[in-house]
Motif scaffolding. Structure first.
Motif, short mmCIF file in Angstrom:
data_model
loop_
_atom_site.label_atom_id
_atom_site.label_comp_id
_atom_site.label_asym_id
_atom_site.label_seq_id
_atom_site.Cartn_x
_atom_site.Cartn_y
_atom_site.Cartn_z
N VAL A 1 -24.38 0.59 72.04
CA VAL A 1 -23.41 1.32 73.00
C VAL A 1 -23.35 0.54 74.19
O VAL A 1 -22.19 0.62 74.70
N PRO A 2 -24.40 -0.02 75.09
CA PRO A 2 -23.87 -0.82 75.98
C PRO A 2 -23.12 -2.07 75.93
O PRO A 2 -22.24 -2.25 76.89
N GLU A 3 -23.21 -2.68 74.72
CA GLU A 3 -22.36 -3.80 74.31
C GLU A 3 -20.97 -3.26 73.91
O GLU A 3 -19.87 -3.84 74.49
N LEU A 4 -20.88 -2.07 73.40
CA LEU A 4 -19.46 -1.39 73.21
C LEU A 4 -18.82 -1.09 74.60
O LEU A 4 -17.65 -1.30 74.88
N ALA A 5 -19.44 -0.36 75.65
CA ALA A 5 -19.28 -0.14 76.99
C ALA A 5 -18.64 -1.13 77.65
O ALA A 5 -17.70 -1.32 78.14
N ALA A 6 -19.48 -2.31 77.58
CA ALA A 6 -18.97 -3.78 78.33
C ALA A 6 -17.83 -4.21 77.79
O ALA A 6 -16.92 -4.62 78.36
N PHE A 7 -17.52 -4.14 76.45
CA PHE A 7 -16.63 -4.66 75.68
C PHE A 7 -15.33 -3.82 76.27
O PHE A 7 -13.95 -4.46 76.43
N LEU A 8 -15.32 -2.61 76.14
CA LEU A 8 -14.08 -1.83 76.34
C LEU A 8 -13.83 -2.03 77.88
O LEU A 8 -12.56 -1.97 78.16
N VAL A 9 -14.63 -2.06 78.91
CA VAL A 9 -14.28 -2.41 80.28
C VAL A 9 -13.54 -3.80 80.32
O VAL A 9 -12.72 -3.82 81.05
N ARG A 10 -14.33 -4.67 79.70
CA ARG A 10 -13.75 -6.16 79.94
C ARG A 10 -12.30 -6.42 79.39
O ARG A 10 -11.44 -6.92 79.88
#
Length: 181
Positions: free
Chosen positions: A137-146
């Protein structure tokens, strides 16, 4: 479910959050039918697939709105707002498009199922933002933001297996679960 561990603490994965039932639209579907499909399915965007089922882009309600404005412009003007943020957004959109939908030109290429009517391929965003089901989930959040997107396709070996959006992250954020210490 594929819960991963990080530092002895469970971290939720994309596979746990993703929607497995994904509304897709064929690349040659006319935009009016795309709009109707999104509306009837209560979604704001959908992957666009070619005849072989391969994801070739994503079409969103915003893509349809900008395409509608271009069509209104081609017909002599429309009622959509001019100036300000809307104009800046349109300018960036048209500048980034390989062939903008303006005056009948096609953004993504390809033919129309209905003569003169643009298709999903014509107005879609050709960039496919995909993430693996095992991503945390943290990787997903970072991906969406980037990436600056609201949804990501979940791809397993290039095959579409789901979709996940920022809305799917809200319960995780609200409950404080899944985030590393």
């Amino acid at each position: 479910m594929a819960m991963r561990m990080k530092g002895g603490r469970p971290v939720r994965t994309v596979e746990e959050l993703m929607q497995r039932s994904v509304v897709t639209v064929p690349a040659d579907m006319p935009v009016r039918r795309v709009a109707r499909t999104l509306w009837e399915q209560h979604v704001s965007g959908a992957p666009v697939v070619d005849a072989a089922g391969k994801v070739v882009g994503v079409v969103s309600a915003t893509d349809l709105l900008w395409a509608s404005e271009a069509l209104l412009d081609a017909l002599g003007g429309g009622a959509l707002p001019r100036g300000g943020a809307a104009a800046a957004g349109r300018a960036a959109y048209y500048a980034a498009a390989e062939r903008p939908v303006r005056g009948g030109a096609r953004r993504g290429g390809g033919g129309s199922a209905v003569a003169g009517e643009p298709t999903a391929r014509d107005v879609m965003t050709p960039d496919v933002f995909g993430i693996a089901p095992g991503a945390t989930v943290p990787e997903l959040a970072a991906f969406l933001v980037r990436a600056g997107v609201h949804r990501a396709l979940v791809l397993d070996g290039g095959r579409l297996v789901g979709i996940v959006s920022v809305t799917d992250l809200l319960p995780v954020i609200a409950e404080g679960e899944g985030w590393p210490a």
